[in-house]
Design a protein around this motif. Structure first.
Motif, PDB file in Angstrom:
ATOM      1  N   ARG A 169     -25.163  17.056  20.668  1.00 14.83           N
ATOM      2  CA  ARG A 169     -25.331  17.332  22.090  1.00 14.83           C
ATOM      3  C   ARG A 169     -24.860  18.752  22.378  1.00 14.83           C
ATOM      4  O   ARG A 169     -24.331  19.429  21.503  1.00 14.83           O
ATOM      5  N   VAL A 170     -25.027  19.166  23.636  1.00 14.22           N
ATOM      6  CA  VAL A 170     -24.468  20.440  24.079  1.00 14.22           C
ATOM      7  C   VAL A 170     -23.035  20.171  24.513  1.00 14.22           C
ATOM      8  O   VAL A 170     -22.744  19.176  25.185  1.00 14.22           O
ATOM      9  N   TRP A 171     -22.133  21.052  24.094  1.00 17.98           N
ATOM     10  CA  TRP A 171     -20.727  20.947  24.447  1.00 17.98           C
ATOM     11  C   TRP A 171     -20.308  22.261  25.083  1.00 17.98           C
ATOM     12  O   TRP A 171     -20.653  23.337  24.587  1.00 17.98           O
ATOM     13  N   ASN A 172     -19.579  22.191  26.174  1.00 20.08           N
ATOM     14  CA  ASN A 172     -19.135  23.405  26.851  1.00 20.08           C
ATOM     15  C   ASN A 172     -17.805  23.852  26.247  1.00 20.08           C
ATOM     16  O   ASN A 172     -16.741  23.400  26.649  1.00 20.08           O
ATOM     17  N   ASP A 173     -17.881  24.747  25.251  1.00 24.53           N
ATOM     18  CA  ASP A 173     -16.690  25.276  24.597  1.00 24.53           C
ATOM     19  C   ASP A 173     -15.894  26.079  25.621  1.00 24.53           C
ATOM     20  O   ASP A 173     -16.451  26.927  26.306  1.00 24.53           O
ATOM     21  N   PRO A 174     -14.573  25.814  25.733  1.00 24.45           N
ATOM     22  CA  PRO A 174     -13.780  26.503  26.753  1.00 24.45           C
ATOM     23  C   PRO A 174     -13.692  28.016  26.551  1.00 24.45           C
ATOM     24  O   PRO A 174     -13.427  28.740  27.500  1.00 24.45           O
ATOM     25  N   VAL A 175     -13.913  28.506  25.336  1.00 20.08           N
ATOM     26  CA  VAL A 175     -13.860  29.946  25.066  1.00 20.08           C
ATOM     27  C   VAL A 175     -15.255  30.546  25.000  1.00 20.08           C
ATOM     28  O   VAL A 175     -15.518  31.599  25.571  1.00 20.08           O
ATOM     29  N   TYR A 176     -16.176  29.870  24.303  1.00 19.04           N
ATOM     30  CA  TYR A 176     -17.477  30.466  23.990  1.00 19.04           C
ATOM     31  C   TYR A 176     -18.618  30.000  24.884  1.00 19.04           C
ATOM     32  O   TYR A 176     -19.729  30.494  24.780  1.00 19.04           O
ATOM     33  N   GLY A 177     -18.363  29.016  25.732  1.00 15.69           N
ATOM     34  CA  GLY A 177     -19.404  28.554  26.629  1.00 15.69           C
ATOM     35  C   GLY A 177     -20.290  27.493  26.000  1.00 15.69           C
ATOM     36  O   GLY A 177     -19.919  26.871  24.991  1.00 15.69           O
ATOM     37  N   PRO A 178     -21.495  27.272  26.566  1.00 18.80           N
ATOM     38  CA  PRO A 178     -22.380  26.214  26.069  1.00 18.80           C
ATOM     39  C   PRO A 178     -22.735  26.404  24.589  1.00 18.80           C
ATOM     40  O   PRO A 178     -23.217  27.463  24.192  1.00 18.80           O
ATOM     41  N   SER A 179     -22.460  25.375  23.809  1.00 17.18           N
ATOM     42  CA  SER A 179     -22.671  25.413  22.366  1.00 17.18           C
ATOM     43  C   SER A 179     -23.268  24.095  21.901  1.00 17.18           C
ATOM     44  O   SER A 179     -23.007  23.047  22.495  1.00 17.18           O
ATOM     45  N   TRP A 180     -24.043  24.169  20.841  1.00 19.13           N
ATOM     46  CA  TRP A 180     -24.529  22.947  20.222  1.00 19.13           C
ATOM     47  C   TRP A 180     -23.409  22.351  19.401  1.00 19.13           C
ATOM     48  O   TRP A 180     -22.746  23.045  18.641  1.00 19.13           O
ATOM     49  N   PHE A 181     -23.186  21.056  19.522  1.00 19.55           N
ATOM     50  CA  PHE A 181     -22.285  20.304  18.676  1.00 19.55           C
ATOM     51  C   PHE A 181     -23.175  19.700  17.594  1.00 19.55           C
ATOM     52  O   PHE A 181     -23.985  18.821  17.886  1.00 19.55           O
ATOM     53  N   MET A 182     -23.061  20.225  16.368  1.00 19.46           N
ATOM     54  CA  MET A 182     -23.912  19.797  15.262  1.00 19.46           C
ATOM     55  C   MET A 182     -23.034  19.267  14.129  1.00 19.46           C
ATOM     56  O   MET A 182     -21.971  19.822  13.854  1.00 19.46           O
ATOM     57  N   VAL A 183     -23.501  18.210  13.449  1.00 15.87           N
ATOM     58  CA  VAL A 183     -22.710  17.539  12.422  1.00 15.87           C
ATOM     59  C   VAL A 183     -23.559  17.297  11.172  1.00 15.87           C
ATOM     60  O   VAL A 183     -24.736  16.969  11.270  1.00 15.87           O
TER      61      VAL A 183
END
Length: 170
Positions: free
Chosen positions: A150-164
């Motif tokens: 999903r998309v995760w809002n990284d507190p430092v880098y902003g919207p990021s893909w969470f990929m596993v």
């Protein structure tokens, strides 16, 4: 342009490499995807000082061209997606040498780092958090077996893909 085959290796990153890595992190092209220099320097310093991290200099044909690390994701504390499973390691890398980009070196380094994590730790999976704006990285991660969560809002880098990528079954 045809990609040349390069001998890609990962070697342990140590204190002697800190100046080189810091100089790479200060470059605008690296900062654009890895984030603000102060944050990234702190991240690398934390990784290099941790017993729960694998820090590597990426070499192509014996020349240092980039940096990567794999870290037990719990080292980052509470600032993680709630659905990140315990035992997952976070991978990050970059190719600093512009002459060595778009030649498959980053993809090869990613595979080597992922393999090393699964060969030397009890990690159940590895994850990455590329910026949603960094399509090239997202495609490279997909080719390396990472799947979008999903998309995760990284507190430092902003919207990021969470990929596993899960540990391979053997």
């Amino acid at each position: 342009m045809t990609a040349m085959a390069h001998d890609v290796r990962l070697r342990p990153a140590g204190s002697a490499d800190s100046g080189l890595v810091r100089s790479w992190l200060a470059r605008p092209d690296i900062e654009a995807w890895w984030g603000p220099r102060a944050s990234t320097e702190a991240e690398v310093t934390m990784a290099m000082g941790s017993g729960h991290a694998i820090c590597r200099i990426i070499e192509a044909d014996g020349v240092p061209v980039g940096y990567g690390h794999a870290v037990d994701a719990t080292i980052w504390g509470e600032e993680l997606p709630e659905d990140l499973e315990p035992g997952t390691w976070d991978l990050d890398l970059f190719i600093a040498s512009e002459a060595h980009r778009n030649r498959g070196i980053g993809a090869r380094a990613l595979m080597l780092l992922k393999q090393e994590v699964f060969a030397t730790t009890l990690a159940i999976a590895v994850c990455v958090f590329p910026s949603i704006a960094n399509e090239r990285a997202v495609r490279a991660y997909e080719k390396a077996g990472f799947r979008w969560r999903r998309v995760w809002n990284d507190p430092v880098y902003g919207p990021s893909w969470f990929m596993v990528a899960e540990r391979p079954a053997h």
